[in-house]
Design an enzyme around this catalytic site. Sequence first.
Site, PDB file in Angstrom:
ATOM      1  N   SER A  76      40.241  37.215 -24.412  1.00 38.98           N
ATOM      2  CA  SER A  76      40.769  36.578 -23.188  1.00 38.98           C
ATOM      3  C   SER A  76      42.177  37.104 -22.926  1.00 38.98           C
ATOM      4  CB  SER A  76      40.826  35.062 -23.382  1.00 38.98           C
ATOM      5  OG  SER A  76      41.560  34.449 -22.346  1.00 38.98           O
ATOM      6  N   TYR A  84      43.547  27.953 -28.785  1.00 40.35           N
ATOM      7  CA  TYR A  84      42.686  28.900 -28.056  1.00 40.35           C
ATOM      8  C   TYR A  84      43.387  30.256 -27.918  1.00 40.35           C
ATOM      9  CZ  TYR A  84      39.785  31.011 -24.474  1.00 40.35           C
ATOM     10  OH  TYR A  84      38.966  31.886 -23.781  1.00 40.35           O
TER      11      TYR A  84
HETATM   12  N1  LIG Z   1      35.417  31.372 -18.294  1.00 40.51           N
HETATM   13  C1  LIG Z   1      36.664  31.807 -18.464  1.00 40.51           C
HETATM   14  O1  LIG Z   1      37.581  31.516 -17.658  1.00 40.51           O
HETATM   15  C2  LIG Z   1      36.983  32.689 -19.662  1.00 40.51           C
HETATM   16  C3  LIG Z   1      38.170  33.445 -19.616  1.00 40.51           C
HETATM   17  C4  LIG Z   1      38.470  34.264 -20.693  1.00 40.51           C
HETATM   18  C5  LIG Z   1      37.609  34.343 -21.778  1.00 40.51           C
HETATM   19  N2  LIG Z   1      36.471  33.577 -21.806  1.00 40.51           N
HETATM   20  C6  LIG Z   1      35.605  33.684 -22.998  1.00 40.51           C
HETATM   21  O2  LIG Z   1      34.311  34.047 -22.599  1.00 40.51           O
HETATM   22  C7  LIG Z   1      33.370  33.630 -23.589  1.00 40.51           C
HETATM   23  C8  LIG Z   1      32.173  32.985 -22.906  1.00 40.51           C
HETATM   24  O3  LIG Z   1      32.606  31.809 -22.259  1.00 40.51           O
HETATM   25  P1  LIG Z   1      32.059  31.385 -20.825  1.00 40.51           P
HETATM   26  O4  LIG Z   1      33.205  31.407 -19.902  1.00 40.51           O
HETATM   27  O5  LIG Z   1      30.841  32.120 -20.476  1.00 40.51           O
HETATM   28  O6  LIG Z   1      31.769  29.830 -21.128  1.00 40.51           O
HETATM   29  P2  LIG Z   1      30.411  28.975 -21.165  1.00 40.51           P
HETATM   30  O7  LIG Z   1      29.686  29.095 -19.886  1.00 40.51           O
HETATM   31  O8  LIG Z   1      30.847  27.627 -21.631  1.00 40.51           O
HETATM   32  O9  LIG Z   1      29.554  29.703 -22.323  1.00 40.51           O
HETATM   33  C9  LIG Z   1      29.823  29.519 -23.687  1.00 40.51           C
HETATM   34  C10 LIG Z   1      28.616  29.954 -24.474  1.00 40.51           C
HETATM   35  O10 LIG Z   1      28.885  29.781 -25.872  1.00 40.51           O
HETATM   36  C11 LIG Z   1      27.778  29.113 -26.463  1.00 40.51           C
HETATM   37  N3  LIG Z   1      28.199  28.315 -27.607  1.00 40.51           N
HETATM   38  C12 LIG Z   1      29.142  27.330 -27.633  1.00 40.51           C
HETATM   39  N4  LIG Z   1      29.205  26.774 -28.846  1.00 40.51           N
HETATM   40  C13 LIG Z   1      28.283  27.413 -29.611  1.00 40.51           C
HETATM   41  C14 LIG Z   1      27.857  27.280 -30.950  1.00 40.51           C
HETATM   42  N5  LIG Z   1      28.393  26.339 -31.768  1.00 40.51           N
HETATM   43  N6  LIG Z   1      26.887  28.089 -31.429  1.00 40.51           N
HETATM   44  C15 LIG Z   1      26.326  29.003 -30.613  1.00 40.51           C
HETATM   45  N7  LIG Z   1      26.674  29.193 -29.328  1.00 40.51           N
HETATM   46  C16 LIG Z   1      27.639  28.402 -28.839  1.00 40.51           C
HETATM   47  C17 LIG Z   1      27.220  28.230 -25.343  1.00 40.51           C
HETATM   48  O11 LIG Z   1      25.838  27.977 -25.557  1.00 40.51           O
HETATM   49  P3  LIG Z   1      25.211  26.588 -26.086  1.00 40.51           P
HETATM   50  O12 LIG Z   1      26.020  25.466 -25.503  1.00 40.51           O
HETATM   51  O13 LIG Z   1      23.799  26.644 -25.583  1.00 40.51           O
HETATM   52  O14 LIG Z   1      25.291  26.700 -27.568  1.00 40.51           O
HETATM   53  C18 LIG Z   1      27.382  29.140 -24.135  1.00 40.51           C
HETATM   54  O15 LIG Z   1      26.277  29.993 -24.020  1.00 40.51           O
HETATM   55  C19 LIG Z   1      34.144  32.699 -24.544  1.00 40.51           C
HETATM   56  O16 LIG Z   1      34.442  33.399 -25.738  1.00 40.51           O
HETATM   57  C20 LIG Z   1      35.419  32.376 -23.765  1.00 40.51           C
HETATM   58  O17 LIG Z   1      36.490  32.111 -24.615  1.00 40.51           O
HETATM   59  C21 LIG Z   1      36.139  32.765 -20.768  1.00 40.51           C
END
Ligand SMILES: NC(=O)c1ccc[n+]([C@@H]2O[C@H](COP(=O)([O-])OP(=O)(O)OC[C@H]3O[C@@H](n4cnc5c(N)ncnc54)[C@H](OP(=O)(O)O)[C@@H]3O)[C@@H](O)[C@H]2O)c1
Length: 268
Positions: free
Chosen positions: A141, A154
């Site tokens: 991130s 985070y």
């Molecule tokens: N969205 C943003 O603004 C943003 C910005 C920078 C970086 N990121 C990074 O992008 C990545 C993906 O996030 P996203 O934005 O796509 O959020 P999201 O829609 O909340 O997706 C998170 C994913 O992680 C999985 N997950 C959570 N806990 C888990 C566990 N204990 N075991 C296995 N899987 C797990 C969830 O699936 P289940 O709930 O089905 O397990 C879901 O598929 C993360 O690393 C986040 O830090 C996001």
Amino acid sequence: MSRWRTALVTGASSGIGREIARQAAARGVDVVAVARREDELRTLAREVRDTWGRTVEVLPADLLTAGGLAAVEARLADPDRPVDLLVNNAGFGSLGWFHELPIDREDRQIRLNVLAVTRLASAALAAMVPRGRGGVLNVSSVSGFQPMPTNAVYGASKAFVTSLSQALHEEVRGAGVHVTALCPGFTRTEFQAVAGSDVRSLPPWVWMTSAAVARAGLDAVTRNRAVCVPGAGYRAVATVVDLAPRDVVRRLTALATRASLPAPEAGR
Ligand SMILES: NC(=O)c1ccc[n+]([C@@H]2O[C@H](COP(=O)([O-])OP(=O)(O)OC[C@H]3O[C@@H](n4cnc5c(N)ncnc54)[C@H](OP(=O)(O)O)[C@@H]3O)[C@@H](O)[C@H]2O)c1
């Protein structure tokens, strides 16, 4: 024609991970989809089969459990069904004053964002380096580029992911294996709801789509970029942060983040 044949994507049930799985399939790659919500993974598998004719192997696993982590490590190590791209994407954040946040949630955040990412990268690279081909895309991130008051754990977890990725990128240089840190800014997914952030006041121009982030990440790991920041605006900010004195960056970030949260309960 993609460089990759089989991609294992963690967090493939929503957001950036689901979009990476879709776009990998559209490029002709089979997918091993990992997350806790099996029903979402099965929906993805049907969509991918019907739309792009690729296979999605559904591997439900909670990466916060020893059993879940071991199952995914074993899948990455399986010599009969090689995975040549690992997308280490599952992660979550939390928002608040560190001393007021429940420490168990912060503990889980470190175990998912740091420990699971590290263990899965280890399992993947131990199989890929001897084969002389493979790739690891770690979803970090822009929050990892500077200390993040009110997102302290985070930001620290993502600083770890970016630093680890850059070190591994250099370690495997010349071995036929690519390692890339993908560093998105605000992206519309379930992330903000899970973190408990109220993002209604953010201007529309800060938002990226998970499709744009996924495309940038897949292109970057294919080209073996060490770090990828999707979006011209975020790349400009990352460059300024890189060049500015660290204490100035820290103070400016603190002013911006403090404004977004009510003051802590006591002591201010
Ligand atoms: N969205 C943003 O603004 C943003 C910005 C920078 C970086 N990121 C990074 O992008 C990545 C993906 O996030 P996203 O934005 O796509 O959020 P999201 O829609 O909340 O997706 C998170 C994913 O992680 C999985 N997950 C959570 N806990 C888990 C566990 N204990 N075991 C296995 N899987 C797990 C969830 O699936 P289940 O709930 O089905 O397990 C879901 O598929 C993360 O690393 C986040 O830090 C996001």
